[in-house]
Scaffold this motif. Sequence first.
Motif, PDB file in Angstrom:
ATOM      1  N   ALA A  18       0.839  -1.208   0.000  1.00 17.83           N
ATOM      2  CA  ALA A  18       0.000   0.000   0.000  1.00 17.83           C
ATOM      3  C   ALA A  18       0.869   1.251   0.000  1.00 17.83           C
ATOM      4  O   ALA A  18       0.590   2.218  -0.730  1.00 17.83           O
ATOM      5  N   ASP A  19       1.956   1.242   0.771  1.00 19.47           N
ATOM      6  CA  ASP A  19       2.885   2.377   0.765  1.00 19.47           C
ATOM      7  C   ASP A  19       3.470   2.586  -0.632  1.00 19.47           C
ATOM      8  O   ASP A  19       3.599   3.721  -1.098  1.00 19.47           O
ATOM      9  N   LEU A  21       2.134   1.661  -3.459  1.00 22.46           N
ATOM     10  CA  LEU A  21       1.071   2.145  -4.334  1.00 22.46           C
ATOM     11  C   LEU A  21       0.955   3.661  -4.213  1.00 22.46           C
ATOM     12  O   LEU A  21       0.808   4.364  -5.221  1.00 22.46           O
ATOM     13  N   ARG A  35      -1.769   9.616   1.743  1.00 28.52           N
ATOM     14  CA  ARG A  35      -2.015   8.172   1.692  1.00 28.52           C
ATOM     15  C   ARG A  35      -3.504   7.855   1.728  1.00 28.52           C
ATOM     16  O   ARG A  35      -3.988   7.045   0.949  1.00 28.52           O
ATOM     17  N   LEU A  39      -5.450   5.718  -1.182  1.00 29.09           N
ATOM     18  CA  LEU A  39      -6.058   4.430  -0.843  1.00 29.09           C
ATOM     19  C   LEU A  39      -7.573   4.505  -0.719  1.00 29.09           C
ATOM     20  O   LEU A  39      -8.253   3.481  -0.780  1.00 29.09           O
ATOM     21  N   HIS A  44      -7.482   2.865  -7.119  1.00 33.34           N
ATOM     22  CA  HIS A  44      -6.168   2.548  -6.566  1.00 33.34           C
ATOM     23  C   HIS A  44      -6.263   1.428  -5.534  1.00 33.34           C
ATOM     24  O   HIS A  44      -5.431   0.518  -5.528  1.00 33.34           O
ATOM     25  N   ALA A  45      -7.253   1.492  -4.674  1.00 36.05           N
ATOM     26  CA  ALA A  45      -7.387   0.518  -3.592  1.00 36.05           C
ATOM     27  C   ALA A  45      -7.509  -0.911  -4.112  1.00 36.05           C
ATOM     28  O   ALA A  45      -7.063  -1.856  -3.446  1.00 36.05           O
ATOM     29  N   VAL A  48      -4.463  -3.314  -3.891  1.00 34.08           N
ATOM     30  CA  VAL A  48      -3.932  -3.871  -2.642  1.00 34.08           C
ATOM     31  C   VAL A  48      -4.989  -4.475  -1.724  1.00 34.08           C
ATOM     32  O   VAL A  48      -4.644  -5.212  -0.804  1.00 34.08           O
ATOM     33  N   ALA A  49      -6.256  -4.164  -1.943  1.00 37.42           N
ATOM     34  CA  ALA A  49      -7.311  -4.663  -1.053  1.00 37.42           C
ATOM     35  C   ALA A  49      -7.297  -6.189  -1.009  1.00 37.42           C
ATOM     36  O   ALA A  49      -7.298  -6.863  -2.027  1.00 37.42           O
ATOM     37  N   TRP A  51      -4.898  -8.180  -0.078  1.00 36.24           N
ATOM     38  CA  TRP A  51      -3.630  -8.836  -0.408  1.00 36.24           C
ATOM     39  C   TRP A  51      -3.375  -9.932   0.631  1.00 36.24           C
ATOM     40  O   TRP A  51      -3.575  -9.713   1.801  1.00 36.24           O
TER      41      TRP A  51
END
Length: 163
Positions: A18-19, A21, A35, A39, A44-45, A48-49, A51
Amino acid sequence: MVGFSIRPAGPADGGFLADMLVEAANWRAGATRPRHVVLGDASHAAYVAGWQRPADRGVVAVDPEGRPVGAAWYRLFGADRPSQGFVATGVPELIIGVRPLWRAQGVGRGLLRALTEDARSGGYARLALSVEHGNFAHELYRSEGFAVIASANGRDTMVRRLR
């Protein structure tokens, strides 16, 4: 900078991805988005959502002390919920981010090559990504065999054939 090494990404790396991204979204100097804003954006989310889903794969670059400095990962998206660089069902989309101090040090290229090989050995025929116009990483992607297949809304969708 001193050298770095690359290791596989695991379930515990979700926060760092996430960082990265956020780093990828904030590539343009002077246009930093917090951030929570990056996010909080569903487009964008989605990268990583949740993961690490079963088909998610990634790699993390670490400095000599073992601190993460960059990451690259890919996810599969469906036609019902396409991502920014969606090409087709079954074509994973690559995401890459590197901490600013480690850019232009070979970290991005190392991550890209490691993840491309992972996708190839995983049986994928293509790997896709989306990059904003003007992003300095565009030349990296081109030099590693990615080609623009579509351009819209200030972004290029690029694909690399793996076989």
